[in-house]
Design a protein around this motif. Structure first.
Motif, mmCIF file in Angstrom:
data_model
loop_
_atom_site.group_PDB
_atom_site.id
_atom_site.type_symbol
_atom_site.label_atom_id
_atom_site.label_comp_id
_atom_site.label_asym_id
_atom_site.label_seq_id
_atom_site.Cartn_x
_atom_site.Cartn_y
_atom_site.Cartn_z
ATOM 1 N N LEU A 1 0.826 -1.390 0.123
ATOM 2 C CA LEU A 1 -0.022 0.126 -0.130
ATOM 3 C C LEU A 1 1.226 1.105 0.041
ATOM 4 N N GLN A 2 0.526 2.144 -0.735
ATOM 5 C CA GLN A 2 1.195 3.554 -0.763
ATOM 6 C C GLN A 2 0.381 4.430 0.093
ATOM 7 N N PRO A 3 0.789 5.462 0.576
ATOM 8 C CA PRO A 3 0.154 6.498 1.177
ATOM 9 C C PRO A 3 -1.066 7.001 0.449
ATOM 10 N N GLY A 4 -2.091 7.091 1.029
ATOM 11 C CA GLY A 4 -3.212 7.354 0.313
ATOM 12 C C GLY A 4 -4.626 7.183 1.090
ATOM 13 N N ARG A 5 -6.016 7.169 0.293
ATOM 14 C CA ARG A 5 -7.096 7.081 0.973
ATOM 15 C C ARG A 5 -7.524 5.842 0.627
ATOM 16 N N LEU A 6 -8.017 5.034 1.972
ATOM 17 C CA LEU A 6 -8.953 4.134 2.009
ATOM 18 C C LEU A 6 -10.271 4.387 2.128
ATOM 19 N N VAL A 7 -11.025 4.016 1.358
ATOM 20 C CA VAL A 7 -12.542 4.119 1.353
ATOM 21 C C VAL A 7 -13.217 2.886 1.398
ATOM 22 N N SER B 1 -25.475 2.272 2.927
ATOM 23 C CA SER B 1 -25.379 3.520 2.242
ATOM 24 C C SER B 1 -24.379 4.473 3.220
ATOM 25 N N THR B 2 -23.659 3.807 3.991
ATOM 26 C CA THR B 2 -22.557 4.621 4.402
ATOM 27 C C THR B 2 -21.102 4.148 4.147
ATOM 28 N N ASN B 3 -20.334 5.344 4.004
ATOM 29 C CA ASN B 3 -18.966 5.281 3.725
ATOM 30 C C ASN B 3 -17.955 5.722 4.687
ATOM 31 N N GLY B 4 -17.078 5.075 4.572
ATOM 32 C CA GLY B 4 -15.824 5.404 5.642
ATOM 33 C C GLY B 4 -14.566 5.880 5.021
ATOM 34 N N THR B 5 -13.917 6.543 5.523
ATOM 35 C CA THR B 5 -12.590 7.214 4.603
ATOM 36 C C THR B 5 -11.529 7.279 5.925
ATOM 37 N N PHE B 6 -10.332 6.718 5.481
ATOM 38 C CA PHE B 6 -9.110 6.722 6.376
ATOM 39 C C PHE B 6 -8.009 7.122 5.417
ATOM 40 N N ALA B 7 -7.120 7.847 6.106
ATOM 41 C CA ALA B 7 -5.656 8.374 5.578
ATOM 42 C C ALA B 7 -4.842 7.083 6.125
ATOM 43 N N ILE B 8 -4.470 6.260 4.961
ATOM 44 C CA ILE B 8 -3.477 5.195 5.037
ATOM 45 C C ILE B 8 -1.783 5.784 4.998
ATOM 46 N N ALA B 9 -0.943 5.364 5.676
ATOM 47 C CA ALA B 9 0.365 5.938 5.638
ATOM 48 C C ALA B 9 1.236 4.960 4.875
ATOM 49 N N GLY B 10 0.731 3.985 4.274
ATOM 50 C CA GLY B 10 1.467 2.770 3.586
ATOM 51 C C GLY B 10 1.335 1.469 4.325
ATOM 52 N N GLY B 11 1.881 0.497 3.827
ATOM 53 C CA GLY B 11 1.797 -0.884 4.488
ATOM 54 C C GLY B 11 1.467 -2.104 3.715
ATOM 55 N N PHE B 12 0.696 -2.867 3.750
ATOM 56 C CA PHE B 12 0.324 -4.214 3.074
ATOM 57 C C PHE B 12 -1.181 -4.381 3.079
ATOM 58 N N ALA C 1 -2.860 4.587 10.117
ATOM 59 C CA ALA C 1 -4.413 4.900 9.776
ATOM 60 C C ALA C 1 -5.004 5.754 10.560
ATOM 61 N N GLU C 2 -5.738 6.802 10.000
ATOM 62 C CA GLU C 2 -6.701 7.853 10.677
ATOM 63 C C GLU C 2 -7.811 7.905 9.956
ATOM 64 N N ALA C 3 -9.202 7.993 10.607
ATOM 65 C CA ALA C 3 -10.230 8.367 10.048
ATOM 66 C C ALA C 3 -10.335 9.737 10.001
ATOM 67 N N ALA C 4 -11.192 10.230 9.148
ATOM 68 C CA ALA C 4 -11.201 11.833 9.095
ATOM 69 C C ALA C 4 -11.411 12.385 10.308
ATOM 70 N N PRO C 5 -12.427 12.111 11.200
ATOM 71 C CA PRO C 5 -12.502 12.722 12.332
ATOM 72 C C PRO C 5 -11.296 12.911 13.497
ATOM 73 N N ARG D 1 -3.673 13.237 4.525
ATOM 74 C CA ARG D 1 -4.322 13.394 5.688
ATOM 75 C C ARG D 1 -5.175 14.776 5.683
ATOM 76 N N GLN D 2 -4.787 15.659 4.849
ATOM 77 C CA GLN D 2 -5.543 16.964 4.694
ATOM 78 C C GLN D 2 -6.879 16.520 3.733
ATOM 79 N N GLU D 3 -6.682 15.628 2.904
ATOM 80 C CA GLU D 3 -7.893 15.540 1.729
ATOM 81 C C GLU D 3 -8.689 14.702 2.638
ATOM 82 N N VAL D 4 -8.406 13.801 3.367
ATOM 83 C CA VAL D 4 -9.200 12.900 4.099
ATOM 84 C C VAL D 4 -9.899 13.541 5.166
ATOM 85 N N ALA D 5 -9.286 14.562 5.879
ATOM 86 C CA ALA D 5 -10.103 15.423 6.864
ATOM 87 C C ALA D 5 -11.045 16.085 6.307
#
Length: 134
Positions: free
Chosen positions: A45-51, A56-67, A82-86, A127-131
């Motif tokens: 995994l590269q740094p990016g958004r996990l959705v 009908s619910t979506n969740g979003t996390f900022a992922i810093a990389g990994g597998f 990994a951080e959730a938007a809030p 992180r800013q995008e996910v927030a």
């Protein structure tokens, strides 16, 4: 309707354990979508958004990389962070962005520190995008 078990784990904690309908991940070669019945795989995994989508619910996390490992009805994400938007402190992410940009400006592209600063910049931007999805 079939669902898949999404597990997001960091070195510090279990971030999420939930049945979901779909997961979008920042794979090593680009965005990766996983639906129930997906073939088994293991990927960087590269740094990016996990959705994820659950009904009908979506969740979003900022992922810093990994597998990520996909198989047997599960998506297991072993993330460096990994951080959730809030959870995201936007001011801290902006400070990290500024620090990374200043570091990058003073380094040559082939320098090992350049790659670390470039990664730090990408993480702060994600992180800013996910927030913003709060």
């Amino acid at each position: 309707m079939d669902r898949i078990q999404l597990e997001i784990v960091t070195p510090d904690r279990r971030v999420l354990s939930q049945q979901v309908d779909e997961v979008l991940l920042p794979g090593g070669q680009g965005e990766l979508g996983v639906l129930p019945g997906h073939t088994e795989l293991l990927s960087l995994l590269q740094p990016g958004r996990l959705v994820y989508r659950s009904g009908s619910t979506n969740g979003t996390f900022a992922i810093a990389g990994g597998f990520v490992e996909v198989g047997h009805g599960k998506v297991i994400v072993l993330a460096d962070a990994a951080e959730a938007a809030p959870e995201i402190d936007v001011e801290r992410a902006k400070t990290a962005q500024k620090r990374a940009e200043e570091t990058l400006a003073g380094l040559e592209m082939r320098n090992e520190d350049y790659l670390a600063a470039e990664l730090a910049l990408k993480r702060s931007l994600v992180r800013q995008e996910v927030a913003l999805t709060r």
